[in-house]
Structures are given as structure tokens and as C-alpha cells.
Design a protein around this motif. Structure first.
Motif, short mmCIF file in Angstrom:
data_model
loop_
_atom_site.label_atom_id
_atom_site.label_comp_id
_atom_site.label_asym_id
_atom_site.label_seq_id
_atom_site.Cartn_x
_atom_site.Cartn_y
_atom_site.Cartn_z
N LEU A 385 -7.13 2.96 22.76
CA LEU A 385 -8.32 2.15 23.05
C LEU A 385 -8.00 1.07 24.07
CD1 LEU A 385 -9.60 3.63 20.63
CD2 LEU A 385 -10.47 1.41 19.86
N MET A 386 -6.88 0.38 23.89
CA MET A 386 -6.50 -0.67 24.83
C MET A 386 -6.26 -0.08 26.21
SD MET A 386 -3.90 -2.82 22.36
CE MET A 386 -3.40 -3.91 23.68
N TYR A 387 -5.60 1.10 26.26
CA TYR A 387 -5.36 1.74 27.55
C TYR A 387 -6.67 2.12 28.24
CZ TYR A 387 -3.99 5.35 30.89
OH TYR A 387 -3.85 6.10 32.02
N ARG A 388 -7.61 2.70 27.47
CA ARG A 388 -8.91 3.07 28.05
C ARG A 388 -9.64 1.85 28.58
NH1 ARG A 388 -11.77 7.65 26.60
NH2 ARG A 388 -13.60 6.34 26.26
N ALA A 393 -11.38 -1.58 32.88
CA ALA A 393 -11.44 -2.89 33.52
C ALA A 393 -10.91 -2.83 34.96
CB ALA A 393 -10.65 -3.92 32.71
N ILE A 394 -9.82 -2.07 35.16
CA ILE A 394 -9.28 -1.92 36.52
C ILE A 394 -10.31 -1.23 37.41
CG2 ILE A 394 -7.53 -0.74 37.89
CD1 ILE A 394 -5.54 -1.27 35.73
N GLY A 395 -10.97 -0.19 36.86
CA GLY A 395 -12.00 0.50 37.65
C GLY A 395 -13.15 -0.42 38.02
N GLU A 396 -13.58 -1.26 37.05
CA GLU A 396 -14.67 -2.20 37.35
C GLU A 396 -14.25 -3.22 38.41
OE1 GLU A 396 -15.84 -3.99 33.71
OE2 GLU A 396 -17.21 -2.34 33.17
N VAL A 397 -12.99 -3.68 38.31
CA VAL A 397 -12.50 -4.63 39.32
C VAL A 397 -12.46 -3.98 40.70
CG1 VAL A 397 -10.49 -5.96 40.06
CG2 VAL A 397 -11.22 -6.03 37.68
N GLU A 398 -11.99 -2.72 40.74
CA GLU A 398 -11.95 -2.02 42.03
C GLU A 398 -13.35 -1.82 42.59
OE1 GLU A 398 -9.85 1.53 41.16
OE2 GLU A 398 -7.85 0.60 41.33
N GLN A 399 -14.31 -1.43 41.72
CA GLN A 399 -15.68 -1.30 42.19
C GLN A 399 -16.25 -2.63 42.66
OE1 GLN A 399 -17.98 0.51 39.07
NE2 GLN A 399 -16.93 2.49 39.22
#
Length: 629
Positions: A385-388, A393-399
Motif C-alpha cells: 500500500l505504501m509503495y502504491r 504521489a510521484i506520478g501526481e508530482v510529475e503530472q
């Protein structure tokens, strides 16, 4: 899941360690049960021949009382019993080196004593009804078997326990220490040390989550994760036998932490799938609170917690199953993470059920407490869960960064267009201002001189020489206006040199010599075309006055710097004039124009007239007031 697979390989491999001819697998024994008035210290010597002759044969492993205890007489009203187990070691090959007795598990709630040929060689005792742990394998190292010394003939085990205790004993191994140390070490590591490490790692991550929650109080998931890690740690107190916890409170913590764990998982699932499930929440909270209250040591609601532990664990299993099933159904189409947590808690419930069966002697005592690895399952599930969430979160930051980059690029393009428009507007405004200045200057200077010349010619009162002189002045004015447009880079000397280039042809025709005594001057940052034209006209007017009125034969032009500004000095050797009278008369309009122009550029002009010549000084500030501010 991978961790459980590795553990399974170890569990299988642990039973297949290297065999040795010197090892003896003890699977047959004799047993009997005696009533006792309470727990007591074992004697230092005890022969099986001195005990009552009530021995009955039994196969190891054995589980009491479910398998055999019902065969014993139960007529006494005493609260404790002593179970004796006799093992014959005849046929063991003698060899050098120490011997060891190893057993996967020995389970009782009182004192354990091991006698070899009548001598006490091992004693394990607690001050209360809880022994150090049923997860601790039996390991007894016997005296060194010296050369020529016969091996032990008989091993006698004395187990004290309450009448309702679930007593169990695995098969035993007797042989050299080196041959048995691997079996004992593997069992010890897999059953105690590895679960302890997993629990400590889970707790460390939980503490980290707690500190994250301190900074982000609105995200309760971090607090729930800490509670999950803390309750899992307390549930694993079996693995930390050195903790200074009283037996009653030890039992209370380990039993109730299981209910707390299920309750925290329920709240975690509820947060994931978003459904309140008020009826299940009330049931979980009420059950957890009720079990916690009735099992508190000192309230006397439940006299002996170990006696009701199987029932309590059954209630915990039912509650965990309900939370698992309802959570899975609620999260089936709502949350992938909720389904993952429900599957994880389902696996933990199954592992706990196997522990319950083993604890209550429904499974051979040589089995494994798989519930010790619920921490691994829970840690793995919530680690996923933490990894997902971390990857999300990384994907949202990149977007967000990509969106910001697009917005920034668009904004830069808009600013570039605006900048070009402003530059175009500024260029047009500059051209317009310069055109207006030139028109105004030509109207005031050149236009006025031409109109005067035209009127004089039309009236017939002006000679050709006079008209020629007026036209030359007009031409000089025009040239000065054009010269002011040339870039002088704030250099006063360059500006004066331009004027000298224009005036020298006229001076040569009049017979007046020019002395050029200038020195280096600092740049005037405020010197623009308009200011340059004012300076040129002031100097031109001064030289023109000398040529028209003073009858001078020599003109001296000099420059100087006084720290606050620069000075341009013009001297002649002609006849002087009355400055006050000239300023008051109509013929002094040129002097007044010089003063007006000097004021417009924040400078000053000064005249000093003597019979032997006139001295004119133009002072220009190094920095203007607005510029300094």
C-alpha cells in the motif's frame, strides 16, 4: 507472500538436516500423572524407580489432556498435577564430546525439570503460571561424555501444570551437540528470532508513520498505521521474554492486542472503501472493550485468563473473519487497496486459527506457530500500500510538474508577445517624442531665424552680408540639431569635439583663433539627445556672442572636474560688457536663453566680464537629483 514462501522452504529444510549414526530419535516413552497441592521446586535427584508404578506406554509426540489425560484418574480436588515422562536411551552409541537433548516443543504452565540417570540437569521455572514461551525449543546440554564413560541409560521429565492446562511434548532427539545444534538453531531462529526482527522492523516503520502524522494531522492513515504496528508489536510479546512484564499483564496484553489489531484493521478498511458500516464498527468496538475489561488483572471478573484463552481466541477469530469478509465485500468495487488489505487479514486469520489448533493440542506439538508471521503478512500488505501510494504521489508530482511547465511555457510566450508589444510602443513613443522635440526646437530656433530673415529681405532693410550671416546661423542651428542625435555615450568631450568640428570653418573666416584646452572628464549618465542639444546651443550661443559683440581675436575653451560636476569654460580677449545691463535689455535675450537651457538640465551658467575680456562658465552636475534618488 514471497517471504512466506521462503519461510516454508526453511520449515521443510529444518526437518531434513544432516543425520548422524550417533543420534537417537526418542519416540517411545512411559508416562504417569500425580496430583499435587501446588507448584514446588523439583528435587535435585529423582529416580523413576522411586515413583509409583503407574507407568503407561505412550508414543511421542503426545498431547495432553486431549489425547491421554482423560485416561488418568480424576478424583482429586487439587489444582495442580505433575506429569512424569520416562524415556529409555539404551542403544545410544557412545562417543567423545558432550551430548544434548533437543525437542521442538514442550508445553506446560509450570516448572520443567529434566533428570539424566537420576540427576537434575535442567530446570525451567517462572514465578507464575506462564512459562517463558511454548515457542522456545527444548535444549539441554548434558555433561561431557568422556572416553570410556557409558552413555546415559534413562531420561526422566517432570512437568508441573494446572489441571486444565494443555500439556504437550514433541519427540526428542539425543546425540552429540554438534549434530543437534543445527536443528535447534534453525527452530530457534524461525520460531523466535525472525518473528522478533519482523516485529521490530514493523514497529520502526510505525514510529516513522507516527512522526509523519504529527506534521500532517489531517491524514489519519499514518496514525492508523502506527496503531497497527504497535498492536502487532504487543501481540508478539511472546518473542521478547526478557521484557519485565508481570505474568497477568503479559497475558492481558497479548490477548487484547489481538482484538486491538482487528479493530485497527477495520478502521483502516473503512477509510479505504469509504463506507461507515456503523453496525460492524459498534460491534467491533464493544467486543474489544468488553474483552479488555473482563480480562483486566485485579478485577476478579475472570480469575484465570489462561483457562479462558481458547474461548477468547475463538471470539477474536470470528471477529477477524467478520471484518475480513465485510471489508472485502465493501471494497470489492470501491478500492483495490481495500481488497488487498482484506485478503491480508484473511491470511492472518487462517494463520491464527492454525495457532489456536496447535495451542489446544488439535495439531501435533511438532508443528509450527504460523501466527508468528502475521507481522510479515501485515507488513507486506501495508508495504505494498505504501509503495502504491508513493508511486501514485510521484506520478501526481510529475503530472503537476508537466502541467506547470506547460503553463510556464504558455506564460513565457504571452510575456514575450507582451514584451514585443511594449518595445514597439516604446519605440513609437520615442520616435514621437524625438519628432516633437525636433519640431519644437526647429520652430523655436531655426524657424524664428528664418522668419526674421524673410521679413528683413521683404522689407529691404538688410544687406546681403547680414542675410548671409542669418542664413549661416540657421544652417549652424540645423547642424547642431542633427549633431545632438548622434550617440555621444555620455561623453561631454565628444560632444564639444563635434561642436568644434562645426565651428572651426567659421572661425577661420573671421580671423579668430581657437585654443582647445580640455581634459578627461567622467561620463554624465543622464546625457541624452535633448540634454546634448541644450549644451550645444549654450556653448554655440556663447561663441556667437563673442564673434558678434566683443571684437576678440582669440577664444579659449577649457574643461575641469570638481567632484560634484564638470565645468566648460569659454574665455575671450575682447572688450567686456555690462552683464546686468545686457540681461535687462532686449538684446540680452540670448543670455537669458542660456540660463534657461542650463536650468532645464540642472546646470548653471556664470559670466565674468572685464575690459580685457569675458569669461563664461557652464557647470553640469555629475548626477541629477532624480538619478541619485
Amino acid at each position: 507472500m514471497a517471504l512466506l514462501g521462503i519461510i516454508g522452504v526453511f520449515l521443510v529444510g529444518a526437518t531434513g538436516l544432516q543425520q548422524s549414526d550417533a543420534l537417537q530419535h526418542l519416540t517411545r516413552a512411559d508416562w504417569q500423572v500425580d496430583d499435587a497441592s501446588g507448584f514446588s521446586a523439583p528435587p535435585t535427584t529423582q529416580e523413576s524407580s522411586t515413583l509409583p508404578d503407574k507407568w503407561k506406554p505412550v508414543e511421542l509426540p503426545l498431547a495432553l489432556p486431549i489425547a491421554l489425560l482423560s485416561q488418568a484418574e480424576n478424583t482429586s480436588t487439587t489444582t495442580t498435577r505433575t506429569t512424569w515422562i520416562r524415556l529409555s536411551t539404551r542403544g545410544l552409541h557412545a562417543g567423545p564430546g558432550p551430548l544434548a537433548l533437543y525437542g521442538a516443543r514442550i508445553k506446560t504452565d509450570g516448572t520443567i525439570a529434566v533428570y539424566v540417570d537420576g540427576q537434575l540437569v535442567h530446570r525451567a521455572q517462572q514465578s507464575g503460571p506462564l512459562w517463558n514461551s511454548t515457542r522456545t525449543p527444548l535444549w539441554v546440554q548434558l555433561d561431557d561424555n568422556s572416553v570410556g564413560k557409558a552413555p546415559p541409560r534413562e531420561i526422566l521429565l517432570r512437568l508441573e501444570h494446572t489441571r486444565s492446562a494443555q500439556v504437550a511434548l514433541s519427540s526428542l532427539w539425543l546425540g552429540p551437540v554438534d549434530a543437534l545444534r543445527g536443528r535447534h538453531g534453525m527452530r530457534q531462529w524461525l520460531q523466535q528470532e525472525l518473528p522478533a526482527m519482523l516485529g521490530a522492523a514493523f514497529m520502526a516503520v510505525g514510529v516513522f508513520a507516527l512522526f509523519v502524522w504529527f506534521r500532517r494531522r489531517d491524514e489519519t492513515g499514518y496514525l492508523l498505521f502506527f496503531n497497527l504496528a504497535a498492536t502487532s508489536f504487543m501481540r508478539g510479546l511472546h518473542f521478547y521474554v526478557s521484557l519485565p512484564v508481570l505474568n497477568d499483564w503479559f497475558a492481558w496484553l497479548t490477548v487484547n492486542s489481538l482484538f486491538w489489531l482487528v479493530m485497527v484493521v477495520h478502521f483502516f478498511l473503512r477509510q479505504l472503501h469509504g463506507r461507515q458500516l456503523a453496525w460492524l464498527t459498534r460491534g467491533v468496538v464493544v467486543t474489544t472493550a468488553a474483552i479488555g475489561i473482563v480480562t483486566i488483572p485485579g478485577l476478579a471478573i475472570v480469575q484465570n485468563t489462561p483457562q479462558v484463552t481458547p474461548l477468547i481466541y475463538a471470539i477474536a477469530a470470528l471477529m477477524g473473519t467478520a471484518v475480513c469478509l465485510v471489508g472485502a465485500v465493501s471494497a470489492w468495487r470501491r478500492s483495490t487497496e481495500g481488497r488487498l488489505v482484506a485478503v491480508g487479514i484473511g491470511i492472518c486469520v487462517l494463520l491464527g486459527i492454525t495457532d489456536w489448533l496447535l495451542q489446544n493440542n488439535f495439531i501435533s506439538p511438532e508443528g509450527w506457530y504460523l501466527g508468528a508471521y502475521t507481522n510479515a503478512v501485515t507488513f507486506s500488505v501495508f508495504g505494498v500500500l505504501m509503495y502504491r501510494r508513493y508511486m501514485h504521489a510521484i506520478g501526481e508530482v510529475e503530472q503537476l510538474n508537466a502541467s506547470l511547465a506547460q503553463r510556464l511555457q504558455k506564460r513565457e510566450a504571452e510575456l514575450e508577445v507582451s514584451h514585443r508589444r511594449l518595445r514597439e510602443i516604446e519605440r513609437r513613443q520615442t520616435i514621437s517624442d524625438e519628432r516633437q522635440r525636433l519640431m519644437q526646437d526647429m520652430h523655436d530656433g531655426l524657424g524664428s531665424s528664418l522668419i526674421s530673415a524673410i521679413r528683413s529681405v521683404e522689407g529691404g532693410g538688410m544687406s546681403d552680408d547680414k542675410v548671409s550671416q542669418i542664413l549661416k546661423s540657421c544652417l549652424d542651428d540645423l547642424k547642431l540639431t542633427l549633431d545632438s542625435l548622434e550617440p555621444v555615450e555620455a561623453d561631454v568631450l565628444l560632444l564639444l569635439a563635434t561642436l568644434r568640428y562645426r565651428l572651426e570653418p567659421r572661425l577661420e573666416g573671421t580671423g579668430v583663433s581657437l585654443r582647445w584646452e580640455v581634459q578627461e572628464l567622467p561620463a554624465l549618465e543622464w546625457l541624452d539627445p535633448s540634454s546634448a542639444l541644450h549644451i550645444l546651443r549654450i556653448v554655440q550661443e556663447s561663441i556667437s556672442n563673442i564673434l558678434r559683440h566683443t571684437r576678440a581675436t582669440e577664444i579659449r575653451v577649457a574643461t575641469s572636474f570638481d567632484g560634484a560636476g564638470v565645468s566648460v569654460t569659454i574665455e575671450d580677449n575682447g572688450q567686456g560688457f555690462d552683464i546686468d545691463k545686457a540681461m535687462a535689455s532686449s538684446s540680452g535675450r540670448g543670455l537669458q536663453n542660456q540660463r534657461r537651457r542650463a536650468r532645464s538640465i540642472h546646470g548653471t551658467v556664470d559670466w565674468e566680464s572685464r575690459p580685457t575680456g569675458t569669461r563664461f562658465v557652464l557647470w553640469l552636475p555629475l548626477r541629477r537629483e532624480a538619478q541619485a534618488a
